[in-house]
Design a protein around this motif. Structure first.
Motif, mmCIF file in Angstrom:
data_model
loop_
_atom_site.group_PDB
_atom_site.id
_atom_site.type_symbol
_atom_site.label_atom_id
_atom_site.label_comp_id
_atom_site.label_asym_id
_atom_site.label_seq_id
_atom_site.Cartn_x
_atom_site.Cartn_y
_atom_site.Cartn_z
ATOM 1 N N PHE A 167 30.565 0.198 51.253
ATOM 2 C CA PHE A 167 30.877 -0.107 52.640
ATOM 3 C C PHE A 167 30.278 -1.435 53.102
ATOM 4 C CE2 PHE A 167 31.975 4.321 52.676
ATOM 5 C CZ PHE A 167 32.955 4.426 53.655
ATOM 6 N N ALA A 168 29.340 -2.000 52.354
ATOM 7 C CA ALA A 168 28.724 -3.265 52.767
ATOM 8 C C ALA A 168 28.146 -3.964 51.551
ATOM 9 C CB ALA A 168 27.637 -3.024 53.814
ATOM 10 N N LEU A 169 27.926 -5.285 51.688
ATOM 11 C CA LEU A 169 27.286 -6.101 50.666
ATOM 12 C C LEU A 169 26.074 -6.784 51.282
ATOM 13 C CD1 LEU A 169 30.378 -7.784 48.947
ATOM 14 C CD2 LEU A 169 29.009 -5.881 48.081
ATOM 15 N N ILE A 179 34.818 2.834 58.947
ATOM 16 C CA ILE A 179 35.020 4.278 58.947
ATOM 17 C C ILE A 179 36.010 4.597 60.052
ATOM 18 C CG2 ILE A 179 33.936 6.528 59.299
ATOM 19 C CD1 ILE A 179 31.373 5.396 58.191
ATOM 20 N N PRO A 180 37.197 5.059 59.706
ATOM 21 C CA PRO A 180 38.223 5.290 60.743
ATOM 22 C C PRO A 180 37.819 6.409 61.694
ATOM 23 C CG PRO A 180 38.934 6.186 58.619
ATOM 24 C CD PRO A 180 37.666 5.432 58.362
ATOM 25 N N ARG A 211 28.084 8.801 65.168
ATOM 26 C CA ARG A 211 26.770 8.657 64.545
ATOM 27 C C ARG A 211 26.825 7.583 63.475
ATOM 28 N NH1 ARG A 211 26.751 10.721 59.502
ATOM 29 N NH2 ARG A 211 28.428 12.129 58.886
ATOM 30 N N GLY A 212 25.654 7.178 63.012
ATOM 31 C CA GLY A 212 25.578 6.225 61.920
ATOM 32 C C GLY A 212 25.681 6.907 60.570
ATOM 33 N N ASN A 213 25.886 6.101 59.531
ATOM 34 C CA ASN A 213 25.993 6.611 58.164
ATOM 35 C C ASN A 213 25.041 5.827 57.270
ATOM 36 O OD1 ASN A 213 28.624 8.525 57.993
ATOM 37 N ND2 ASN A 213 28.996 6.874 59.458
ATOM 38 N N ASP A 214 24.298 6.554 56.440
ATOM 39 C CA ASP A 214 23.300 5.936 55.570
ATOM 40 C C ASP A 214 23.952 5.328 54.339
ATOM 41 O OD1 ASP A 214 21.223 6.694 57.266
ATOM 42 O OD2 ASP A 214 21.037 8.656 56.310
ATOM 43 N N LEU A 215 23.443 4.134 53.983
ATOM 44 C CA LEU A 215 23.926 3.422 52.796
ATOM 45 C C LEU A 215 22.729 3.101 51.906
ATOM 46 C CD1 LEU A 215 26.339 0.846 54.511
ATOM 47 C CD2 LEU A 215 26.908 3.109 53.625
ATOM 48 N N VAL A 216 22.980 3.019 50.600
ATOM 49 C CA VAL A 216 21.917 2.700 49.656
ATOM 50 C C VAL A 216 22.508 1.918 48.500
ATOM 51 C CG1 VAL A 216 22.198 4.841 48.333
ATOM 52 C CG2 VAL A 216 19.982 3.651 48.310
ATOM 53 N N GLY A 217 21.695 1.026 47.930
ATOM 54 C CA GLY A 217 22.134 0.234 46.792
ATOM 55 C C GLY A 217 20.967 -0.133 45.897
ATOM 56 N N TYR A 218 21.290 -0.553 44.667
ATOM 57 C CA TYR A 218 20.286 -0.977 43.688
ATOM 58 C C TYR A 218 20.532 -2.438 43.380
ATOM 59 C CZ TYR A 218 18.020 -1.571 39.138
ATOM 60 O OH TYR A 218 17.255 -2.030 38.091
ATOM 61 N N PRO A 243 26.251 1.541 61.538
ATOM 62 C CA PRO A 243 26.346 2.104 62.887
ATOM 63 C C PRO A 243 27.766 2.558 63.193
ATOM 64 C CG PRO A 243 26.213 -0.283 62.984
ATOM 65 C CD PRO A 243 26.033 0.091 61.551
ATOM 66 N N PRO A 244 27.923 3.447 64.164
ATOM 67 C CA PRO A 244 29.273 3.884 64.529
ATOM 68 C C PRO A 244 30.092 2.720 65.089
ATOM 69 C CG PRO A 244 27.652 4.686 66.111
ATOM 70 C CD PRO A 244 26.884 4.109 64.970
ATOM 71 N N PHE A 245 31.391 2.744 64.775
ATOM 72 C CA PHE A 245 32.348 1.740 65.246
ATOM 73 C C PHE A 245 32.052 0.350 64.706
ATOM 74 C CE2 PHE A 245 31.865 4.880 68.762
ATOM 75 C CZ PHE A 245 33.079 5.534 68.578
ATOM 76 N N ALA A 246 31.305 0.252 63.596
ATOM 77 C CA ALA A 246 31.092 -1.047 62.956
ATOM 78 C C ALA A 246 32.402 -1.530 62.349
ATOM 79 C CB ALA A 246 30.015 -0.939 61.884
ATOM 80 N N ARG A 247 32.722 -2.805 62.529
ATOM 81 C CA ARG A 247 33.985 -3.359 62.051
ATOM 82 C C ARG A 247 33.758 -4.303 60.886
ATOM 83 N NH1 ARG A 247 36.586 0.675 63.799
ATOM 84 N NH2 ARG A 247 36.650 0.899 66.079
ATOM 85 N N GLU A 248 34.824 -4.576 60.147
ATOM 86 C CA GLU A 248 34.732 -5.471 58.999
ATOM 87 C C GLU A 248 34.246 -6.845 59.452
ATOM 88 O OE1 GLU A 248 38.286 -5.711 56.767
ATOM 89 O OE2 GLU A 248 38.459 -3.550 56.428
#
Length: 374
Positions: A144-146, A185-186, A43-50, A104-109
């Motif tokens: 996890f992201a910029l 996410i491993p 599954r996907g994982n939610d991210l949030v930033g300010y 998203p699942p299996f997203a890579r660097e």
């Protein structure tokens, strides 16, 4: 009781519809497993930033009403070596925003993902703005992201001296591929021995058909029905690793069991009926009472060079129009979707009136379907 106009219309239009639709159209279409089920745990994982959006054309936050915007800008400038302590600046081209995204699942660097941006201050528009580098955090606080880039805004605002116009939402937008994944996410899917397929719409019949379809294609019993929403698949005896096996399984097809459901959106008047909807014998009377009220006030003025004041005299015109008599129909036993819709359309029933009729049929216990109101 003689057959009514509605029932005759049902029969005629139903026969015409059957003559135009191929025989295969009435059969349930086969769907792929990947279109009706997800792999449990994937599954996907939610991210949030300010962050801050800069470069606005005077439509940003007012510092007096949004002091956190000034504080965030001060912190960013100080990290870049610019000392603004004690400086009185009141920029109107920046706005504080929340940035959201789904990893998203299996997203890579290095992968790129879309982000959504929404103002949290009193900015009037984000059009033309640029989001400066914003870390996106998971619920555990890890980055996890910029995100960074120019915003796409679907809404706009136009303003003149005497009027203004706002179309859409100019204080929210998106940045396609606006964030870069910095941490993975491993998840070792390759060595999975068993996987569970989770149906998006749990149903015993569909889950049983999925089990049978997988076992028939593989040639042995590797799938087990756990509950109406879960089918467990043993991958240990299949050739290749779990990824290869799921690549074959997800493209297997089956006939999904359709749930009889009527979905009604009361705001827009939209009605969606599934093909499995059936109606028992019921009589329908469609009233069409219309009341029109028109106000045409008349101004009464005094005679020239006379004394008096100008007054407005009310003039009200009320018209009542009743529907034509005889608009009543008998819906026979086990009428299906094409017959029901054709008969109601023959009566000239509008979508709004059809909503009331369907509610009444459901209340009477004659509509054999789940009624979903939105």
């Amino acid at each position: 009781m003689p057959r009514s106009f509605l029932h005759r219309t049902f029969s005629a239009l139903a026969l015409g519809a059957l003559a135009l639709v191929p025989a295969t159209a009435t059969m349930a279409a086969e769907v792929r497993i990947k279109d009706i089920a997800d792999v449990q745990g994937v599954r996907g994982n939610d991210l949030v930033g300010y962050g801050l959006v800069i470069g606005l054309n005077g439509t940003g936050d007012t510092i007096r009403n949004s002091p956190y915007t000034e504080e965030a800008l001060t912190n960013i400038l100080e990290r870049m070596g610019v000392n603004v302590q004690g400086t009185d600046f009141r920029p109107d081209n920046i706005a504080a925003v929340f940035v959201t995204a789904t990893l998203p699942p299996f997203a890579r660097e290095g992968s790129r993902i879309d982000v959504n941006v929404a103002s949290i201050g009193d900015a009037s528009s984000l059009s033309g703005g640029t989001l400066i580098m914003t870390p996106l955090n998971a619920p555990n606080g890890e980055i996890f992201a910029l995100a960074q880039g120019s915003l796409l805004i679907s809404g706009f605002e136009a303003e003149g001296d005497g009027a203004s116009l706002t179309q859409g939402v100019p204080t929210a937008g998106s940045i396609p591929n606006g964030a870069r994944v910095e941490r993975e996410i491993p998840f070792d899917f390759r060595n999975q021995k068993t996987v569970r397929l989770a149906l998006r719409s749990p149903d015993f019949t569909t889950a049983g058909r999925m089990e049978a379809s997988i076992n028939k294609a593989i040639g042995r019993n590797v799938a087990t029905l756990m509950d109406p929403g879960t089918v467990e698949v043993d991958l240990s005896s299949l050739q290749g690793n779990a990824a290869h096996a799921m690549g074959r399984i997800e493209n297997m097809t089956l006939k999904s069991a359709e749930i009889a459901r009527v979905v009604i959106d009361q705001r827009s008047g939209t009605i969606v009926l599934s093909e499995a909807v059936k109606v028992s014998s019921v009589a329908i009377a469609q009233g069409n009472l219309t009341i029109k009220i028109a106000e045409t006030p008349v101004a009464s003025q005094p005679n020239p060079f006379g004394f008096g004041e100008t007054v407005v005299l009310p003039r009200t015109n009320v018209q009542v129009q009743d529907g034509e008599p005889g608009q009543i129909g008998i819906v026979q036993e086990a009428v299906e979707l094409p017959d029901l819709v054709a008969g109601l359309n023959a009566l000239g029933v509008s979508p709004r009136e059809m909503i009331d009729i369907l509610k009444a049929i459901k209340t009477a216990g004659a509509l054999h379907a789940e009624l979903v109101l939105q």
